[in-house]
Design a protein around this motif. Structure first.
Motif, PDB file in Angstrom:
ATOM      1  N   ASN A   1       0.803  -1.223   0.000  1.00  0.00           N
ATOM      2  CA  ASN A   1       0.000   0.000   0.000  1.00  0.00           C
ATOM      3  C   ASN A   1       0.835   1.271   0.000  1.00  0.00           C
ATOM      4  O   ASN A   1       0.278   2.346   0.165  1.00  0.00           O
ATOM      5  CB  ASN A   1      -0.934   0.013   1.222  1.00  0.00           C
ATOM      6  N   SER A   2       2.146   1.158  -0.194  1.00  0.00           N
ATOM      7  CA  SER A   2       2.978   2.337   0.038  1.00  0.00           C
ATOM      8  C   SER A   2       4.135   2.392  -0.949  1.00  0.00           C
ATOM      9  O   SER A   2       4.981   1.492  -0.967  1.00  0.00           O
ATOM     10  CB  SER A   2       3.510   2.275   1.478  1.00  0.00           C
TER      11      SER A   2
ATOM     12  N   LEU B   1       6.352   4.668  -0.721  1.00  0.00           N
ATOM     13  CA  LEU B   1       7.482   5.006   0.144  1.00  0.00           C
ATOM     14  C   LEU B   1       8.227   3.734   0.557  1.00  0.00           C
ATOM     15  O   LEU B   1       9.463   3.694   0.555  1.00  0.00           O
ATOM     16  CB  LEU B   1       6.980   5.747   1.391  1.00  0.00           C
ATOM     17  N   ASN B   2       7.450   2.716   0.891  1.00  0.00           N
ATOM     18  CA  ASN B   2       8.041   1.440   1.275  1.00  0.00           C
ATOM     19  C   ASN B   2       8.862   0.848   0.134  1.00  0.00           C
ATOM     20  O   ASN B   2       9.958   0.306   0.345  1.00  0.00           O
ATOM     21  CB  ASN B   2       6.916   0.474   1.671  1.00  0.00           C
TER      22      ASN B   2
ATOM     23  N   TYR C   1      12.094   2.900   0.011  1.00  0.00           N
ATOM     24  CA  TYR C   1      12.972   2.501   1.119  1.00  0.00           C
ATOM     25  C   TYR C   1      13.631   1.168   0.789  1.00  0.00           C
ATOM     26  O   TYR C   1      14.854   1.024   0.890  1.00  0.00           O
ATOM     27  CB  TYR C   1      12.144   2.402   2.406  1.00  0.00           C
ATOM     28  N   ASP C   2      12.820   0.210   0.379  1.00  0.00           N
ATOM     29  CA  ASP C   2      13.358  -1.123   0.072  1.00  0.00           C
ATOM     30  C   ASP C   2      14.355  -1.065  -1.086  1.00  0.00           C
ATOM     31  O   ASP C   2      15.346  -1.805  -1.093  1.00  0.00           O
ATOM     32  CB  ASP C   2      12.225  -2.095  -0.271  1.00  0.00           C
TER      33      ASP C   2
ATOM     34  N   ARG D   1      18.146  -2.241  -0.694  1.00  0.00           N
ATOM     35  CA  ARG D   1      18.770  -3.232  -1.586  1.00  0.00           C
ATOM     36  C   ARG D   1      20.042  -2.664  -2.221  1.00  0.00           C
ATOM     37  O   ARG D   1      21.016  -3.389  -2.407  1.00  0.00           O
ATOM     38  CB  ARG D   1      17.785  -3.672  -2.664  1.00  0.00           C
TER      39      ARG D   1
ATOM     40  N   MET E   1      22.023  -0.621  -0.749  1.00  0.00           N
ATOM     41  CA  MET E   1      23.026  -0.703   0.309  1.00  0.00           C
ATOM     42  C   MET E   1      23.519  -2.140   0.494  1.00  0.00           C
ATOM     43  O   MET E   1      24.716  -2.382   0.619  1.00  0.00           O
ATOM     44  CB  MET E   1      22.451  -0.212   1.653  1.00  0.00           C
ATOM     45  N   MET E   2      22.596  -3.090   0.491  1.00  0.00           N
ATOM     46  CA  MET E   2      22.967  -4.466   0.831  1.00  0.00           C
ATOM     47  C   MET E   2      23.498  -5.268  -0.356  1.00  0.00           C
ATOM     48  O   MET E   2      24.340  -6.141  -0.183  1.00  0.00           O
ATOM     49  CB  MET E   2      21.775  -5.190   1.449  1.00  0.00           C
TER      50      MET E   2
ATOM     51  N   TYR F   1      10.962  16.558  -0.461  1.00  0.00           N
ATOM     52  CA  TYR F   1      10.045  15.747   0.350  1.00  0.00           C
ATOM     53  C   TYR F   1      10.790  15.191   1.557  1.00  0.00           C
ATOM     54  O   TYR F   1      11.762  14.460   1.423  1.00  0.00           O
ATOM     55  CB  TYR F   1       9.493  14.624  -0.526  1.00  0.00           C
TER      56      TYR F   1
ATOM     57  N   ARG G   1      10.289  12.840   3.643  1.00  0.00           N
ATOM     58  CA  ARG G   1      10.448  11.390   3.853  1.00  0.00           C
ATOM     59  C   ARG G   1      11.532  10.790   2.949  1.00  0.00           C
ATOM     60  O   ARG G   1      12.119   9.770   3.282  1.00  0.00           O
ATOM     61  CB  ARG G   1       9.111  10.671   3.669  1.00  0.00           C
TER      62      ARG G   1
ATOM     63  N   SER H   1      14.601  11.491   5.023  1.00  0.00           N
ATOM     64  CA  SER H   1      14.682  10.626   6.216  1.00  0.00           C
ATOM     65  C   SER H   1      15.219   9.252   5.860  1.00  0.00           C
ATOM     66  O   SER H   1      15.950   8.639   6.643  1.00  0.00           O
ATOM     67  CB  SER H   1      13.310  10.418   6.853  1.00  0.00           C
TER      68      SER H   1
ATOM     69  N   ALA I   1      18.378   7.618   7.586  1.00  0.00           N
ATOM     70  CA  ALA I   1      18.308   6.332   8.287  1.00  0.00           C
ATOM     71  C   ALA I   1      19.372   5.366   7.765  1.00  0.00           C
ATOM     72  O   ALA I   1      19.917   4.574   8.523  1.00  0.00           O
ATOM     73  CB  ALA I   1      16.920   5.721   8.130  1.00  0.00           C
ATOM     74  N   LEU I   2      19.649   5.444   6.464  1.00  0.00           N
ATOM     75  CA  LEU I   2      20.587   4.491   5.857  1.00  0.00           C
ATOM     76  C   LEU I   2      22.027   5.012   5.845  1.00  0.00           C
ATOM     77  O   LEU I   2      22.923   4.362   5.298  1.00  0.00           O
ATOM     78  CB  LEU I   2      20.138   4.141   4.430  1.00  0.00           C
TER      79      LEU I   2
ATOM     80  N   GLN J   1      11.595 -11.873   0.167  1.00  0.00           N
ATOM     81  CA  GLN J   1      10.956 -11.017   1.165  1.00  0.00           C
ATOM     82  C   GLN J   1       9.483 -11.342   1.333  1.00  0.00           C
ATOM     83  O   GLN J   1       8.923 -11.215   2.421  1.00  0.00           O
ATOM     84  CB  GLN J   1      11.119  -9.565   0.674  1.00  0.00           C
TER      85      GLN J   1
END
Lengths: 428, 428
Positions: free
Chosen positions: B96-97, B99-100, B103-104, B108, B110-111, B136, B138, B141, B145-146, B282
């Motif tokens: 539903n997002s 943004l998610n 972020y993911d 990915r 990064m990892m 924006y 977010r 952020s 965070a990362l 995931q």
């Protein structure tokens, strides 16, 4: 002769010939039967169509349609806090997948560390996880994707071999956790004994940030009235102040809609607060409309129990059928052992060493797709090549019957063939 | 005098006194008005209640209730592939997002690194991202965070300052990407010009794995009939074989339900395949019931257009009101400039240097919650302390009017106070 106890070489040869002919008959049928995954069947899913009945007054719940409420709505927390035996502020309700919550939890471990980590796990030389086997393939895939080394732990009817677990974790600080499906374990169907739960709850670990991934996927998934009881590891761990270690997961995937349920996580308040903070960067909140549908459809622990009884009515006969057929077809030959679970989604079948892959491949060639041999082990390597996971819930009962017939015939052909030094070839 | 052009010191003093009294009156009203976030209002959300009308025949779509279909259902891909101008196999439908998904995507990166990375980003000495400002919060952020270092890029009416962008990315291989909200940008409301899109599409970068995070959140969110056209960066980038760089995101959050919409990602087939593979660890799949509801409710690009016209009917008058009030209350003093967007969710307001925080705090003390000053900048640091984001959509129009009155009064008091060397204190 190793397996066919009391049978002469000739009798085994006869069996091999008869069953080989049976296999040719099956192959001519060009079947397409799939038992690869633990999927609920259509009749089970129909039970939850009331979720989407259009009668929910969302107008008075406008906040639930809008942004916000990061960790889930209160109505659904109330229901599942009771089911899980936790406080509401120890819970996080996620999207439609508890697997996703587990993946994200370990990704956060890698990137940020757990509450008591000295550093993010990806700054360690190596991270290792204990994996009771046979186990859930998707747990192992997560570890593999994240570069977490997996160590096999033997399982018996009481759960993981705790002597082995204790010996390993007490001296290796790089062992950061263990995967557990503690009730109606995937695939063996056993429930961890009280002693195993107690020993896990008070484990002395070299790692300060040891994490128990407690995937309670089948917590309300009894097949019969006399379901098994799982001891509350969270309450136990609190006695020792070790509750930060326990991260519990569950979902409604096998209660309502597998693809449109609600996943959730519960842990200590300290962990939950930490996860909420980290999740805040990832999302504004999960699908609360779906959460509200669930809270209305399953308004109490008792409602869930009644609903799960209806699932059991549909699927228990499938488990009974498989057990009966395995007994009838294989019991007399001593060439297989299998579990008789009181809940969950799987029957775990063990064959003589070195036979599982061949049987699964033979089934596949005959139109029956089983879970891949080895899938229930880290790196897909079953050291004995002996375990097969049977997932009886999805096929209609007549298809299930045909699939198990073919499975049993394949087992007989493969094991008899090995005993005779032959390899069965289709049409040969 | 710097700001109050043509006004005498005494006239400013008079203004200060009059508005100070006005502020006291407002404070006595104990208001609670919230304009902090770009949330649709209730009337907008009501437009989509048809999503859940209970009439969808899920029985014939049993697969959609069950597990499976990792990257989204075909019906919804068909609709949004047209809207986004991509092929269906270049798309991934998520939860539903969006943004998610963003972020993911960066997690990915990064990892595991991006398709052309030499190593995972977290194995680099440092990773940097360009952040057009104001932007924006977010997005910023996520970087914070990362541990991704953010570099401010100036924005003008055409988009990010491309001279600045080109100079930076051409020589620093650790600059791995840029955040863009290319249409009706958050918060300035501008749409990137064709030239900016073209220069982004063919950017020469020192990093092989440069990534353009193209957050097309407002692609169908016109306020007026004459919406702005955004050039297709994906088609442009394909001319240069650089399409692996472009990762596009959008969602129905501001089309249907903000908290229960559908997020999606589109990129090159190569990237999409890679993401599908990584996502496979995931989740088994996102909420396909919700996807089907959306495909039925929004069956075509034309249906989306008609639906968005209804949104515009509700919210365009709010944008008109804010613009009119700002003009009436502040226009004559030359103490503020603001944007006049033709779409999106925000008006961006610029005050004299060093005034934004004080104005936002004064509003808060008077019961009006605005987006925090600085929120539209990386690390929440607005170097000029001058930008305020106005989000007019959520409050009912009479509340919006009151909130803007208070905002304008606060601005006058703060800026006049600064001109006079005074600081306004409530009740003093």
């Amino acid at each position: 002769m190793e397996f066919f106890k009391g049978m002469s070489q000739d009798a085994v040869k006869d069996l091999y010939e008869v069953v080989s002919q049976e296999m040719e008959k099956y192959q001519a049928m060009k079947l397409e039967l799939n038992m690869a995954r633990g999927k609920p069947c259509k009749e089970q899913i129909d039970l939850s169509d009331g979720l989407i009945d259009g009668s929910i007054d969302f107008a008075i719940k406008s906040d639930y349609r809008n942004y916000g409420i990061l960790d889930g709505i209160d109505e659904l927390k109330t229901v599942f806090a009771e089911v899980l035996g936790v406080e509401k502020d120890e819970m996080i309700i996620g999207g439609n997948s508890s697997l996703n919550l587990m993946y994200d939890t370990l990704v956060r471990g890698m990137m940020f560390g757990m509450a008591d980590s000295e550093r993010p796990w990806n700054k360690e030389d190596k991270v290792k996880f204990l994996c009771p086997v046979p186990g859930y393939d998707r747990h192992f895939s997560i570890c593999q994707a994240l570069g977490i080394e997996m160590i096999n732990i033997e399982m018996d009817d009481n759960g993981p071999d705790m002597d082995q677990v204790e010996a390993l974790v007490s001296k290796d600080p790089l062992i950061k956790g263990i995967w557990c499906v503690p009730k109606y374990s995937n695939p063996t169907g056993i429930t961890y004994s009280d002693e195993v739960v107690q020993r896990l709850a008070r484990l002395e670990t070299a790692a300060k940030d040891f994490t128990i991934m407690w995937d309670n996927a089948y917590l309300v998934h009894d097949l019969y009235e006399s379901g098994e009881q799982l001891m509350d590891i969270f309450a136990e761990s609190k006695k020792y102040g070790l509750e930060d270690r326990i991260i519990m997961f569950t979902s409604t995937s096998k209660i309502t809609f597998p693809g449109a349920g609600v996943g959730m996580l519960a842990s200590s308040k300290r962990n939950a607060d930490r996860f909420r903070e980290q999740m805040g960067f990832q999302t504004i909140g999960h699908n609360k409309v779906n959460q509200l549908m669930h809270a209305r459809f399953l308004p109490s622990a008792q409602a869930i129990k009644s609903h799960m009884d209806k699932h059991a009515e549909i699927i228990a006969p499938k488990f009974v059928l498989v057990d009966k057929m395995l007994e009838e077809e294989l019991g007399q030959y001593g060439i297989a052992t299998w579990t008789k679970p009181k809940g969950g989604y799987f029957i775990s079948l063990d064959l003589p060493k070195g036979c599982a892959k061949e049987v699964v491949n033979m089934c596949l060639a005959t139109g029956v797709t089983l879970t891949g041999a080895g899938a229930t082990y880290p790196y897909k390597i079953d050291p004995n090549d002996s375990n097969i996971r049977i997932a009886p819930t999805f096929p209609p009962i007549e298809e299930l019957e045909m699939a198990i017939k073919i499975l049993c015939a394949s087992i007989k052909v493969v094991v008899a063939g090995k005993a005779l030094g032959r390899t069965y070839q289709a049409g040969a």
